[in-house]
Design a protein around this motif. Structure first.
Motif, PDB file in Angstrom:
ATOM      1  N   VAL A 128       0.868  -1.167   0.000  1.00 59.51           N
ATOM      2  CA  VAL A 128       0.000   0.000   0.000  1.00 59.51           C
ATOM      3  C   VAL A 128       0.909   1.222   0.000  1.00 59.51           C
ATOM      4  O   VAL A 128       1.794   1.352   0.849  1.00 59.51           O
ATOM      5  N   LEU A 129       0.722   2.078  -0.976  1.00 56.81           N
ATOM      6  CA  LEU A 129       1.571   3.249  -1.140  1.00 56.81           C
ATOM      7  C   LEU A 129       0.871   4.458  -0.551  1.00 56.81           C
ATOM      8  O   LEU A 129      -0.254   4.781  -0.922  1.00 56.81           O
ATOM      9  N   GLU A 130       1.539   5.127   0.382  1.00 53.35           N
ATOM     10  CA  GLU A 130       1.006   6.340   0.989  1.00 53.35           C
ATOM     11  C   GLU A 130       1.866   7.512   0.548  1.00 53.35           C
ATOM     12  O   GLU A 130       3.071   7.538   0.818  1.00 53.35           O
ATOM     13  N   VAL A 131       1.250   8.441  -0.162  1.00 55.98           N
ATOM     14  CA  VAL A 131       1.982   9.566  -0.740  1.00 55.98           C
ATOM     15  C   VAL A 131       1.550  10.853  -0.053  1.00 55.98           C
ATOM     16  O   VAL A 131       0.344  11.137   0.053  1.00 55.98           O
ATOM     17  N   ARG A 132       2.530  11.624   0.417  1.00 58.12           N
ATOM     18  CA  ARG A 132       2.274  12.951   0.964  1.00 58.12           C
ATOM     19  C   ARG A 132       2.753  13.972  -0.061  1.00 58.12           C
ATOM     20  O   ARG A 132       3.873  13.857  -0.590  1.00 58.12           O
ATOM     21  N   SER A 133       1.914  14.960  -0.340  1.00 59.86           N
ATOM     22  CA  SER A 133       2.287  15.930  -1.369  1.00 59.86           C
ATOM     23  C   SER A 133       1.663  17.288  -1.079  1.00 59.86           C
ATOM     24  O   SER A 133       0.661  17.391  -0.353  1.00 59.86           O
ATOM     25  N   ARG A 134       2.254  18.312  -1.683  1.00 60.73           N
ATOM     26  CA  ARG A 134       1.704  19.665  -1.565  1.00 60.73           C
ATOM     27  C   ARG A 134       0.483  19.841  -2.461  1.00 60.73           C
ATOM     28  O   ARG A 134      -0.359  20.687  -2.206  1.00 60.73           O
ATOM     29  N   LEU A 135       0.429  19.055  -3.530  1.00 55.26           N
ATOM     30  CA  LEU A 135      -0.686  19.134  -4.463  1.00 55.26           C
ATOM     31  C   LEU A 135      -0.996  17.751  -5.002  1.00 55.26           C
ATOM     32  O   LEU A 135      -0.083  17.027  -5.413  1.00 55.26           O
ATOM     33  N   VAL A 136      -2.272  17.393  -5.002  1.00 53.95           N
ATOM     34  CA  VAL A 136      -2.740  16.199  -5.688  1.00 53.95           C
ATOM     35  C   VAL A 136      -3.482  16.646  -6.939  1.00 53.95           C
ATOM     36  O   VAL A 136      -4.394  17.488  -6.864  1.00 53.95           O
ATOM     37  N   VAL A 137      -3.083  16.107  -8.095  1.00 55.68           N
ATOM     38  CA  VAL A 137      -3.758  16.400  -9.359  1.00 55.68           C
ATOM     39  C   VAL A 137      -4.575  15.171  -9.743  1.00 55.68           C
ATOM     40  O   VAL A 137      -4.012  14.095  -9.964  1.00 55.68           O
ATOM     41  N   ALA A 138      -5.883  15.322  -9.797  1.00 54.31           N
ATOM     42  CA  ALA A 138      -6.763  14.240 -10.226  1.00 54.31           C
ATOM     43  C   ALA A 138      -6.885  14.290 -11.738  1.00 54.31           C
ATOM     44  O   ALA A 138      -7.533  15.175 -12.291  1.00 54.31           O
ATOM     45  N   ALA A 139      -6.222  13.355 -12.406  1.00 51.92           N
ATOM     46  CA  ALA A 139      -6.254  13.260 -13.869  1.00 51.92           C
ATOM     47  C   ALA A 139      -6.663  11.843 -14.255  1.00 51.92           C
ATOM     48  O   ALA A 139      -6.167  11.290 -15.232  1.00 51.92           O
ATOM     49  N   ASP A 140      -7.561  11.278 -13.464  1.00 55.24           N
ATOM     50  CA  ASP A 140      -7.938   9.868 -13.608  1.00 55.24           C
ATOM     51  C   ASP A 140      -9.277   9.678 -14.309  1.00 55.24           C
ATOM     52  O   ASP A 140      -9.974   8.692 -14.084  1.00 55.24           O
ATOM     53  N   GLY A 141      -9.643  10.621 -15.177  1.00 51.72           N
ATOM     54  CA  GLY A 141     -10.730  10.403 -16.114  1.00 51.72           C
ATOM     55  C   GLY A 141     -12.121  10.620 -15.549  1.00 51.72           C
ATOM     56  O   GLY A 141     -12.318  11.049 -14.416  1.00 51.72           O
ATOM     57  N   ARG A 142     -13.102  10.287 -16.383  1.00 58.62           N
ATOM     58  CA  ARG A 142     -14.505  10.566 -16.059  1.00 58.62           C
ATOM     59  C   ARG A 142     -15.016   9.741 -14.896  1.00 58.62           C
ATOM     60  O   ARG A 142     -16.060  10.051 -14.323  1.00 58.62           O
ATOM     61  N   ASN A 143     -14.307   8.680 -14.539  1.00 57.93           N
ATOM     62  CA  ASN A 143     -14.652   7.892 -13.358  1.00 57.93           C
ATOM     63  C   ASN A 143     -13.682   8.176 -12.222  1.00 57.93           C
ATOM     64  O   ASN A 143     -13.369   7.299 -11.415  1.00 57.93           O
ATOM     65  N   SER A 144     -13.241   9.409 -12.150  1.00 58.14           N
ATOM     66  CA  SER A 144     -12.242   9.830 -11.169  1.00 58.14           C
ATOM     67  C   SER A 144     -12.671   9.522  -9.738  1.00 58.14           C
ATOM     68  O   SER A 144     -13.861   9.546  -9.388  1.00 58.14           O
ATOM     69  N   LEU A 145     -11.674   9.289  -8.903  1.00 58.21           N
ATOM     70  CA  LEU A 145     -11.914   9.082  -7.476  1.00 58.21           C
ATOM     71  C   LEU A 145     -12.660  10.261  -6.869  1.00 58.21           C
ATOM     72  O   LEU A 145     -13.510  10.087  -5.997  1.00 58.21           O
TER      73      LEU A 145
END
Length: 417
Positions: free
Chosen positions: A155-172
């Motif tokens: 399980v990958l846990e990512v900490r970031s200053r910005l999350v960009v949702a580019a995962d399409g029309r069924n986006s999270l």
């Protein structure tokens, strides 16, 4: 039980499509540390948009990548002809567009994505992890601070200053109602399939008639076909039987009759695409920005989805990268500025798809026509084809890649190595 792996980056991009990879490349070029997560192991998925418009070619040229990109197998069309019951018309004529690329390039999307990924990997501060399915966002006090993804190893846990949702029309962000859809319409659905090319014959790429609209994309060795049907009409097509479906296509393209009989031998050969045209009310919340189809799902009409997504990514990187490069978190006002920059072009295209092009496609709500409005306008005013080309080829508000990235953090990383 999977272990937990942790990453800390400036930008984490969910989705390795055109929007996500372009954003990743540009943020990395500007000096931010970038991680792109893509749930599939590769890009070899058929029945995706293949049109690369002049706006995207111009962006690649500004990156110094256009000549290399155009060495990949592709077909260049300076005009998009359409066969109609009234006779042939030119849907779009790109020959008068300014710049070096007065044409649309048809290239399999997997080649486009592989090229973007390889170009981005030239920056040491860019990473792409595949087979990483984003499962949830991490938030603290209302601000998105990262995400979690499932990989085969951990399980990958990512900490970031910005999350960009580019995962399409069924986006999270849509699935979990993190960002609300403001308007949505479903003009039609598309059935995709592939069939061998008839020897020695060049078929019209686009044909329109009463109750049908069809597009044939020439992939050299075969044709990739998009057949429009009324929204929600796939079960009715199946109920009529495979013979009736093959007969409907053969009536449009008689030379495909033999290949259809042999190659479309069960329904598994036909892939339905659920078409939606919608947009989010807000593309952002603190720490999070949606771009491309995640922010505004487009219909396949005009093949503009890829190019709008790329333009979103360029605008996002140009407006936000300086802040991220300096180790700061973009403000809500900065995220809002990206939406304000890109919302007008998106609305113009969606208006055209839902209004000007609506009677090109079969619909359960209205009778079919063999004299669609756009075809009549193009026949009466041939110069309109140049206007259409400008709108879909360059867009209402073309974005430009900064000519000289300032990346002190990247230089420092290189020196450390």
């Amino acid at each position: 039980m999977l272990g937990v792996s942790t990453e800390v980056v400036d930008v984490c991009v969910a989705g390795g499509g055109p929007a996500g990879l372009t954003a990743g490349l540009l943020f990395a070029r500007a000096g931010a540390n970038v991680l792109v997560l893509e749930k599939h192991p590769d890009f070899l998925r058929d029945f995706r948009g293949d049109t690369v418009h002049p706006s995207t070619l111009m962006a690649l040229d500004e990156l110094g990548l256009a000549e290399e990109f155009l060495t990949l197998p592709h077909v260049e069309l300076p005009q998009l002809p359409m066969a109609t019951a009234m006779g042939p018309v030119t849907f779009a004529d790109f020959r008068r567009l300014p710049g070096r690329f007065p044409f649309v390039a048809f290239m399999p999307q997997w080649d486009v994505l592989n090229f973007l990924a390889e170009s981005a990997r030239r920056y040491p501060n860019f990473r792409l992890i595949q087979q990483a399915e984003v499962t949830e966002l991490i938030a603290h006090d209302g601000t998105v601070t990262g995400l979690r993804a499932r990989t085969p190893e951990a399980v990958l846990e990512v900490r970031s200053r910005l999350v960009v949702a580019a995962d399409g029309r069924n986006s999270l962000v849509r699935h979990h109602d993190l960002l609300q859809v403001a308007a949505s319409r479903a003009p039609m659905d598309v059935l995709w399939f592939r069939v061998s090319k008839p020897a020695g014959e060049r078929l019209p790429a686009v044909r329109s008639g009463r109750d049908f609209f069809i597009v044939c994309i020439d992939r050299d060795e075969y044709l990739q076909v998009a057949y429009m049907i009324p929204k929600g009409g796939f079960e009715a097509v199946r109920a009529r039987g495979l013979d009736a479906f093959r007969a409907a296509i053969a009536a449009i393209y008689p030379s495909l009759t033999a290949a259809l009989t042999v190659e479309i031998d069960d329904w598994d050969a036909i892939k339905p695409l659920d078409v939606r045209v919608d947009r989010l009310r807000d593309w952002y919340r603190p720490g999070l920005l949606a771009i491309g189809d995640a922010a505004h799902a487009m219909s396949p009409a005009g093949g503009v989805g890829i190019n709008l997504a790329v333009q979103d990514a360029i605008a996002a990187a140009r407006l936000l990268a300086p802040t991220l490069r300096d180790g700061r978190t973009p403000t809500t006002a900065q995220l809002r500025a990206v939406q304000r920059r890109r919302e007008l072009p998106m609305r113009v295209v969606q208006f055209a798809q839902l209004r000007l092009l609506t009677d090109l496609y079969p619909s359960a709500e209205r009778p079919g026509t063999d004299k669609p409005l756009l075809a009549r306008l193009l026949r009466r005013f041939p110069g309109l084809a140049h206007v259409v080309a400008r709108v879909i080829g360059l867009g209402v508000r073309p974005e430009h890649v900064p000519s000289k990235p300032h990346a002190p953090r990247l230089e420092a990383m290189t020196q450390e190595k």
